[in-house]
Design an enzyme around this catalytic site. Structure first.
Site, PDB file in Angstrom:
ATOM      1  CG  ASN A   1      -7.982  -1.951  -5.013  1.00  0.00           C
ATOM      2  OD1 ASN A   1      -6.907  -2.883  -4.906  1.00  0.00           O
ATOM      3  ND2 ASN A   1      -8.436  -1.037  -3.995  1.00  0.00           N
TER       4      ASN A   1
ATOM      5  CG  ASP B   1      -2.210   0.841   1.187  1.00  0.00           C
ATOM      6  OD1 ASP B   1      -2.523   1.429   0.046  1.00  0.00           O
ATOM      7  OD2 ASP B   1      -2.596   1.534   1.899  1.00  0.00           O
TER       8      ASP B   1
HETATM    9  C1  IPE Z   1      -5.567  -2.813  -0.055  1.00  0.00           C
HETATM   10  O1  IPE Z   1      -5.153  -1.293  -0.212  1.00  0.00           O
HETATM   11  C2  IPE Z   1      -5.503  -3.455  -1.581  1.00  0.00           C
HETATM   12  C3  IPE Z   1      -3.957  -3.476  -2.010  1.00  0.00           C
HETATM   13  C4  IPE Z   1      -3.063  -2.978  -1.571  1.00  0.00           C
HETATM   14  C5  IPE Z   1      -4.165  -4.186  -3.166  1.00  0.00           C
HETATM   15  P1  IPE Z   1      -6.031  -0.196  -0.308  1.00  0.00           P
HETATM   16  O2  IPE Z   1      -5.497   1.125  -0.544  1.00  0.00           O
HETATM   17  O3  IPE Z   1      -7.289  -0.762  -1.462  1.00  0.00           O
HETATM   18  O4  IPE Z   1      -6.792  -0.166   0.908  1.00  0.00           O
HETATM   19  P2  IPE Z   1      -7.829   0.535   1.789  1.00  0.00           P
HETATM   20  O5  IPE Z   1      -9.068   1.359   0.904  1.00  0.00           O
HETATM   21  O6  IPE Z   1      -6.772   1.919   2.243  1.00  0.00           O
HETATM   22  O7  IPE Z   1      -8.631   0.276   2.917  1.00  0.00           O
HETATM   23  C1  IPE Z   2      -1.465   0.412  -3.364  1.00  0.00           C
HETATM   24  O1  IPE Z   2      -1.437   1.582  -3.429  1.00  0.00           O
HETATM   25  C2  IPE Z   2      -2.021  -0.161  -4.754  1.00  0.00           C
HETATM   26  C3  IPE Z   2      -3.460  -0.675  -4.649  1.00  0.00           C
HETATM   27  C4  IPE Z   2      -4.148  -0.664  -3.877  1.00  0.00           C
HETATM   28  C5  IPE Z   2      -3.535  -1.215  -6.163  1.00  0.00           C
HETATM   29  P1  IPE Z   2      -2.627   2.683  -3.070  1.00  0.00           P
HETATM   30  O2  IPE Z   2      -2.919   3.014  -4.845  1.00  0.00           O
HETATM   31  O3  IPE Z   2      -3.598   2.285  -2.152  1.00  0.00           O
HETATM   32  O4  IPE Z   2      -2.154   4.021  -2.539  1.00  0.00           O
HETATM   33  P2  IPE Z   2      -2.394   4.911  -1.484  1.00  0.00           P
HETATM   34  O5  IPE Z   2      -2.611   3.941  -0.277  1.00  0.00           O
HETATM   35  O6  IPE Z   2      -3.480   5.496  -1.900  1.00  0.00           O
HETATM   36  O7  IPE Z   2      -1.226   5.864  -1.185  1.00  0.00           O
HETATM   37 MG    MG Z   3      -4.082   2.446  -0.385  1.00  0.00          MG
END
Ligand code: IPE
Ligand code: IPE
Ligand code: MG
Length: 234
Positions: free
Chosen positions: A58, A10
């Site tokens: 997502n 993340d």
């Molecule tokens: C969790 O991250 C999913 C992945 C890393 C693929 P998210 O960014 O989607 O999670 P939330 O929305 O902060 O809980």
């Molecule tokens: C994780 O990084 C990747 C996915 C969830 C696909 P994020 O895109 O959630 O990045 P942040 O958490 O918004 O910074």
């Molecule tokens: Mg995230």
């Protein structure tokens, strides 16, 4: 050393935002980290590494971001798989894959087939994965396999083989980068007793030294599984 390490990768968007870069570049930088971390885990003797790449939730992101993530998955499967194969990586993809376009599904299938007999480390990519989805599909698959039985007679051991990661032990350690302390619908069933390490490091900045920090932390955990501590005097 855990046998199975799971990682919620993340913080890609925040990494890009901090640099005034488009989100897609954050995701691309994140994807570039994967190779190094697979290598580091393999060198440390970790047998299973499971990476959360795309959750069932997502899809709610803007369409252009979803497509850039899909392009990265395609790119990863095309460019990295032969090197992974050469390094003895067995690749698995878990999740509701029918939601992906046919080309991506074909790439996933051929990468898994190519690497199926490797045994240095099993890298699982969780894509369109959700822990709730996993439990639901396991119950349904059990019912299909046992049409004459009632789910009232199903127990934990009967369900286990139908979970999408039935080939792996439950993860002993979860690492979540990006500063949030939540599971976000990752491996819910399998993480009943997983140790959880949360770091503020954003995924594109994750390195072997943060991995080692998590492993040292893990080695000091007293895993009781609801029983008594082995160290404690009764
Ligand atoms: C969790 O991250 C999913 C992945 C890393 C693929 P998210 O960014 O989607 O999670 P939330 O929305 O902060 O809980
Ligand atoms: C994780 O990084 C990747 C996915 C969830 C696909 P994020 O895109 O959630 O990045 P942040 O958490 O918004 O910074
Ligand atoms: Mg995230």
């Amino acid at each position: 050393m855990p046998q199975h390490l799971a990682i919620v990768m993340d913080g890609n968007r925040r990494w890009a935002a901090k640099r005034g870069m488009p989100r897609a570049l954050g995701h691309a930088s994140g994807a570039r980290r994967v190779r190094q971390i697979v290598q580091a885990c393999s060198e440390r003797g970790i047998r299973y590494l499971t990476l959360f790449a795309f959750s069932t939730e997502n899809w709610q992101r803007p369409a252009d971001e979803v497509s850039s993530l899909m392009r990265l998955l395609v790119h990863y499967l095309q460019k990295e798989v032969s090197d992974m194969h050469a390094s003895g990586v067995r690749l698995k993809v878990v999740g509701e894959l029918s939601r992906f376009d046919q080309r991506l599904q074909n790439l996933m299938a051929s990468a898994q087939a190519l690497t199926a007999h490797n045994n240095k480390i099993t890298l699982t990519i969780a894509a369109n994965y959700g822990g709730r989805w996993d439990m639901m599909q396991a119950v349904q698959a059990w019912q299909v396999a046992n049409p004459s039985l009632s789910v009232a007679g199903m127990d934990e051991a009967a369900m286990r083989p139908y979970l999408s990661m039935a080939y792996a032990p439950d993860p002993e350690l979860l690492i979540r980068t990006g500063g949030e302390s939540r599971v976000s619908n990752f491996l819910l069933w399998q993480m009943a007793y997983t140790e959880m390490f949360f770091t503020d490091t954003l995924w594109p900045d994750f390195s072997a030294s943060v991995l080692d920090e998590a492993l040292v932390w893990f080695s000091a955990r007293d895993r009781r599984f609801g029983a008594c501590s082995q160290q404690a005097v009764s």
